[in-house]
Design an enzyme around this catalytic site. Structure first.
Site, PDB file in Angstrom:
ATOM      1  N   ASP A 119      11.092  52.420  -4.270  1.00  0.00           N
ATOM      2  CA  ASP A 119      11.408  51.594  -5.439  1.00  0.00           C
ATOM      3  C   ASP A 119      12.911  51.758  -5.654  1.00  0.00           C
ATOM      4  O   ASP A 119      13.377  52.871  -5.932  1.00  0.00           O
ATOM      5  CB  ASP A 119      10.617  52.065  -6.668  1.00  0.00           C
ATOM      6  CG  ASP A 119      10.837  51.141  -7.867  1.00  0.00           C
ATOM      7  OD1 ASP A 119      11.939  50.545  -7.976  1.00  0.00           O
ATOM      8  OD2 ASP A 119       9.910  51.015  -8.688  1.00  0.00           O
ATOM      9  N   CYS A 174      18.666  43.486  -0.639  1.00  0.00           N
ATOM     10  CA  CYS A 174      17.960  42.208  -0.831  1.00  0.00           C
ATOM     11  C   CYS A 174      16.809  42.305  -1.831  1.00  0.00           C
ATOM     12  O   CYS A 174      16.258  41.271  -2.217  1.00  0.00           O
ATOM     13  CB  CYS A 174      17.386  41.698   0.492  1.00  0.00           C
ATOM     14  SG  CYS A 174      18.601  40.948   1.557  1.00  0.00           S
ATOM     15  N   TYR A 197      17.690  36.657 -15.074  1.00  0.00           N
ATOM     16  CA  TYR A 197      18.042  36.563 -13.652  1.00  0.00           C
ATOM     17  C   TYR A 197      19.545  36.310 -13.486  1.00  0.00           C
ATOM     18  O   TYR A 197      20.217  36.977 -12.691  1.00  0.00           O
ATOM     19  CB  TYR A 197      17.228  35.429 -13.014  1.00  0.00           C
ATOM     20  CG  TYR A 197      17.393  35.320 -11.515  1.00  0.00           C
ATOM     21  CD1 TYR A 197      16.919  36.322 -10.670  1.00  0.00           C
ATOM     22  CD2 TYR A 197      18.023  34.219 -10.944  1.00  0.00           C
ATOM     23  CE1 TYR A 197      17.069  36.226  -9.292  1.00  0.00           C
ATOM     24  CE2 TYR A 197      18.167  34.110  -9.569  1.00  0.00           C
ATOM     25  CZ  TYR A 197      17.690  35.110  -8.738  1.00  0.00           C
ATOM     26  OH  TYR A 197      17.839  35.012  -7.387  1.00  0.00           O
TER      27      TYR A 197
END
Ligand SMILES: NC(=O)c1ccc[n+]([C@@H]2O[C@H](COP(=O)([O-])OP(=O)(O)OC[C@H]3O[C@@H](n4cnc5c(N)ncnc54)[C@H](O)[C@@H]3O)[C@@H](O)[C@H]2O)c1
Length: 258
Positions: A60, A87, A164
């Site tokens: 994680d 990524c 985001y």
């Protein structure tokens, strides 16, 4: 930097852009460590990419302990680490106020920032600490390269993308100071800001939806290919003078409000 025999870590390497990058890096002769959450998919990717030069580490990216353990595993398996490609990420959408006027839950905003921004920073700082101890390589006396993944939403966030866009704007913002921090050590830092890429999730959508997604792409009028993202990673590794930069990869698209 010499690609053949070098070692790369790809977070989020089991899916989408990370997966395409892992394929391209293996083709270029690098050892690859996939840092991702899904163990079953990770094991499948390792058998596809070649068990001799690929490992999966269940990580994680937010968690220091899990990243440190995985880095120990990479060092034991492959030695020095030359490339980190960040990524791993999530892209939930939530309007600031819903239809009933209720505010978006704070946890959702925090989780997106935690994975996309804090997670990228967390892995970068822990990898950089290891790169700093390695012998420099080549004419440039280079120790390593870190490539982060932002998004064009970091510049032009759409409706519902406050979290985001903030996470990706943060990635764009940290690129130059991170490059400046690490320059004395011969470690470069670059960021890629993709537009709408044809990752499995997007390719599975109905054609109509895909057409809407590409309506604002100028040329070539299509989704970006994950392999085109991967090619840019290879170029960033190969081109030593590219440092501290965020590169848009979007067919000249500018995101409209929705
Ligand atoms: N696909 C696009 O069109 C696009 C466009 C711009 C930016 N991006 C960015 O590119 C990156 C990759 O996107 P993608 O489309 O390939 O997504 P994806 O969902 O296909 O892959 C993301 C991977 O990250 C992993 N991941 C998620 N949270 C994690 C965590 N906490 N720790 C470790 N791994 C974790 C997932 O398991 C998954 O394998 C993301 O940061 C995304 O924001 C994607």
């Amino acid at each position: 930097m010499n690609l053949e025999g070098a070692t790369a870590i790809v977070t989020g390497g089991c899916s989408g852009l990370g997966h395409a990058t892992a394929i391209k890096l293996r083709e270029a002769g690098l050892n690859v460590a996939l840092f991702d959450l899904n163990e079953d998919l990770g094991n499948q990717r390792v058998s596809e990419l070649g068990t001799a030069n690929t490992i999966f580490c269940q990580v994680d990216v937010r968690d220091e302990k899990s990243v440190t353990q995985a880095l120990d595993q990479v060092s034991a398996e492959f030695g020095d680490i030359h490339l980190l490609v960040n990524c791993a990420g999530i892209a939930p959408a939530k309007r600031l106020l819903d239809r009933d006027g209720q505010p978006a839950p704070l946890e959702s905003f925090q989780k997106t920032i935690d994975i996309n921004l804090v997670g990228s920073f967390n892995v970068a700082r822990l990898v950089a600490a290891r790169m700093a101890l390695q012998n420099p390589q080549g004419e440039a006396n280079e120790r390593g390269l870190i490539v982060n993944t932002a998004s064009i939403a970091g510049y032009e966030g759409q409706i519902g993308q406050t979290a985001y866009a903030a996470s990706k704007g943060g990635i764009i913002g940290l690129t130059l100071p991170m490059a400046r921090d690490l320059a004395p050590l011969g470690i470069r830092v670059n960021t890629i800001a993709p537009g709408v890429m044809g990752t499995p999730m997007v390719v599975a959508m109905p054609e109509k939806v895909q057409d809407a997604l590409t309506a604002n792409v100028q040329f070539p009028k299509r989704l970006g290919l994950p392999a085109e993202f991967a090619k840019l990673v290879i170029h960033m590794m190969d081109n030593t003078y590219m440092n501290g930069e965020t590169v848009r990869l979007d067919g000249a698209m500018r995101m409209p409000p929705k």
